[in-house]
Write an enzyme that holds these catalytic residues in place. Structure first.
Site, PDB file in Angstrom:
ATOM      1  N   ALA A   1       0.809  -1.179   0.177  1.00  0.00           N
ATOM      2  CA  ALA A   1       0.005   0.068   0.017  1.00  0.00           C
ATOM      3  C   ALA A   1       0.888   1.156  -0.041  1.00  0.00           C
ATOM      4  O   ALA A   1       1.678   1.341   0.841  1.00  0.00           O
ATOM      5  CB  ALA A   1      -0.846   0.108   1.400  1.00  0.00           C
TER       6      ALA A   1
ATOM      7  N   SER B   1       1.171   5.584  -0.246  1.00  0.00           N
ATOM      8  CA  SER B   1       0.286   6.924  -0.092  1.00  0.00           C
ATOM      9  C   SER B   1       1.023   8.000  -0.830  1.00  0.00           C
ATOM     10  O   SER B   1       0.525   8.971  -1.153  1.00  0.00           O
ATOM     11  CB  SER B   1       0.271   7.238   1.236  1.00  0.00           C
ATOM     12  OG  SER B   1       1.457   7.153   1.851  1.00  0.00           O
ATOM     13  N   GLY B   2       2.473   7.678  -1.114  1.00  0.00           N
ATOM     14  CA  GLY B   2       3.127   8.937  -1.725  1.00  0.00           C
ATOM     15  C   GLY B   2       4.197   9.205  -0.599  1.00  0.00           C
ATOM     16  O   GLY B   2       4.987  10.148  -0.881  1.00  0.00           O
ATOM     17  N   GLY B   3       4.198   9.064   0.480  1.00  0.00           N
ATOM     18  CA  GLY B   3       5.092   9.424   1.723  1.00  0.00           C
ATOM     19  C   GLY B   3       6.233   8.816   2.093  1.00  0.00           C
ATOM     20  O   GLY B   3       6.405   7.893   1.265  1.00  0.00           O
TER      21      GLY B   3
ATOM     22  N   CYS C   1     -10.610   3.189  10.250  1.00  0.00           N
ATOM     23  CA  CYS C   1     -10.192   3.169   9.061  1.00  0.00           C
ATOM     24  C   CYS C   1      -8.954   1.756   8.858  1.00  0.00           C
ATOM     25  O   CYS C   1      -9.182   1.001   7.833  1.00  0.00           O
ATOM     26  CB  CYS C   1      -9.105   4.410   8.756  1.00  0.00           C
ATOM     27  SG  CYS C   1      -8.593   4.112   7.043  1.00  0.00           S
TER      28      CYS C   1
ATOM     29  N   GLY D   1       3.132   0.350   5.271  1.00  0.00           N
ATOM     30  CA  GLY D   1       4.223   1.243   5.926  1.00  0.00           C
ATOM     31  C   GLY D   1       3.792   1.756   7.229  1.00  0.00           C
ATOM     32  O   GLY D   1       4.186   2.766   7.833  1.00  0.00           O
TER      33      GLY D   1
ATOM     34  N   CYS E   1      -7.180  12.520   7.837  1.00  0.00           N
ATOM     35  CA  CYS E   1      -6.821  12.689   6.555  1.00  0.00           C
ATOM     36  C   CYS E   1      -7.889  13.592   6.054  1.00  0.00           C
ATOM     37  O   CYS E   1      -7.793  14.355   4.795  1.00  0.00           O
ATOM     38  CB  CYS E   1      -6.397  11.453   5.968  1.00  0.00           C
ATOM     39  SG  CYS E   1      -7.925  10.242   5.589  1.00  0.00           S
TER      40      CYS E   1
END
Length: 351
Positions: free
Chosen positions: A6, A8-10, A91, A114, A187
């Site tokens: 998974a 997220s871009g972080g 979540c 992560g 978020c």
């Protein structure tokens, strides 16, 4: 082994992706769209470019409606019921290790994220959730509601790492996250201002100061607490809260109890906060209670150090008796039960 990660871009998910590649995993990157992205604010183009450069398959799961149903709506409804929900835990249970895990494992064998946590072998428990090495980032508390059967299909590449070490690892290899800024606490709420987000549900009410005795609202016919102020909506407050009450008084006051029926907030001095026991519902038993050790530790707040407690699991609930009195639990938050070695035994939602 085919592994879905998974992303997220972080920073954290980028490290997880790259470390899995270095270990030789056949990786598929999966991005969940939980909320509609503002124009130019979607991480997808940058993630697609990154994955193409790395030769990694990339998939997007549009879960916006599920997220609204299982996270955003319950968050608002719970606040209306004078509870303090934990959206990250909800979540994780319903989305990241629910819908997204199912989506990811359609064509993969293992699911990675992560999160700062680990799945470790125990001689009695089997493969079980354990705290991450970075104590300041450990997220086992937020995973305490996820069924153990689902977690056993997961790997956590950050388990033995610290945030500082991860940043250094990426810098050494010249990698920059597509979204370098840290994700915000909630978020789906702009600026983490949940009060502004819930403002349309605001309803003024009374603030009372109980007289001598237990810090609870009086029963019909008994002497009621003194009315000393008006609040701007019970959802603005959490049990044990001191800052933000806005009540000038001869001594510091704390939020003791919220009563939705009368729309009243009870406040009082610090000595009225102490709580000896509490219960949690929707118990998620990761380890059968007959295997639990005699000494147990419990966290009822994320930033709280686990404290000794006696815990009984019965009929889908946890009865928790603290070794020493604690600040009052916030209904809707998570209770996580640990052993002394950091293994998570159970979780539940505080009543």
């Amino acid at each position: 082994m085919k592994t879905a990660i998974a992303v997220s871009g972080g920073t954290d998910s980028l490290f997880a992706l790259l470390s899995l590649l270095e270990e030789g995993h056949d990786v598929t990157a999966v991005h969940a769209r939980f909320i509609p992205s503002p124009p130019g604010g979607s991480p997808v183009p940058a993630l697609e470019e990154l994955c193409a450069r790395l030769g990694v398959r990339f998939r997007v799961a549009d879960l916006t409606e599920d997220f609204r149903t299982h996270v955003m709506t319950p968050f608002a409804e719970e606040h209306a019921r004078c509870r303090t929900p934990n959206p990250c835990a909800l979540c994780n249970r319903a989305m990241k290790f629910g819908r997204l895990l199912d989506f990811s494992l359609q064509d993969c064998d293992v699911y990675a994220t992560g999160h700062y946590a680990s799945m470790d072998e125990h001689p009695l428990y089997g493969r079980t959730l354990h705290t991450g090495a970075d104590g300041s980032k450990d997220q086992s508390y937020f995973l305490a509601l996820v069924p153990i059967e689902r977690l056993r299909r997961c790997v956590f590449p950050l388990a033995a790492r610290t945030k500082t070490a991860i940043r250094a690892w990426l810098a050494e290899r010249g990698h920059t996250p597509p979204l370098p800024s840290e994700s915000q606490e909630i978020c789906f709420i702009p600026g983490d201002d949940h009060c502004a987000w819930l403002l349309e549900r605001q309803q003024e009410g009374l603030i009372t100061l109980p007289g001598p005795g237990p810090a609870v609202l009086s029963a019909p016919g008994e002497e009621e607490g003194r009315i000393i102020a008006r609040h701007q909506g019970l959802w603005r407050y959490t049990e044990g809260q001191r800052r933000g009450l806005g009540i000038p008084w001869k001594e510091p006051l704390y939020a003791l109890r919220r009563d939705a029926a009368s729309n009243t907030l009870s406040v009082g001095p610090k000595e009225m906060l102490a709580t000896a026991e509490c219960t949690a519902s929707q118990a998620n038993l990761m380890v059968p209670p007959d295997l639990w050790p005699d000494r147990l530790l419990v966290r009822i707040r994320y930033r709280q150090k686990p404290v000794p407690a006696a815990v009984t699991a019965r009929d889908g609930r946890l009865l928790i008796r603290f070794g020493t009195p604690q600040l009052p639990p916030a209904p809707g938050q998570i209770a996580a039960v640990y052993d002394e070695d950091g293994f998570v035994l159970a979780g539940g939602i505080l009543d």
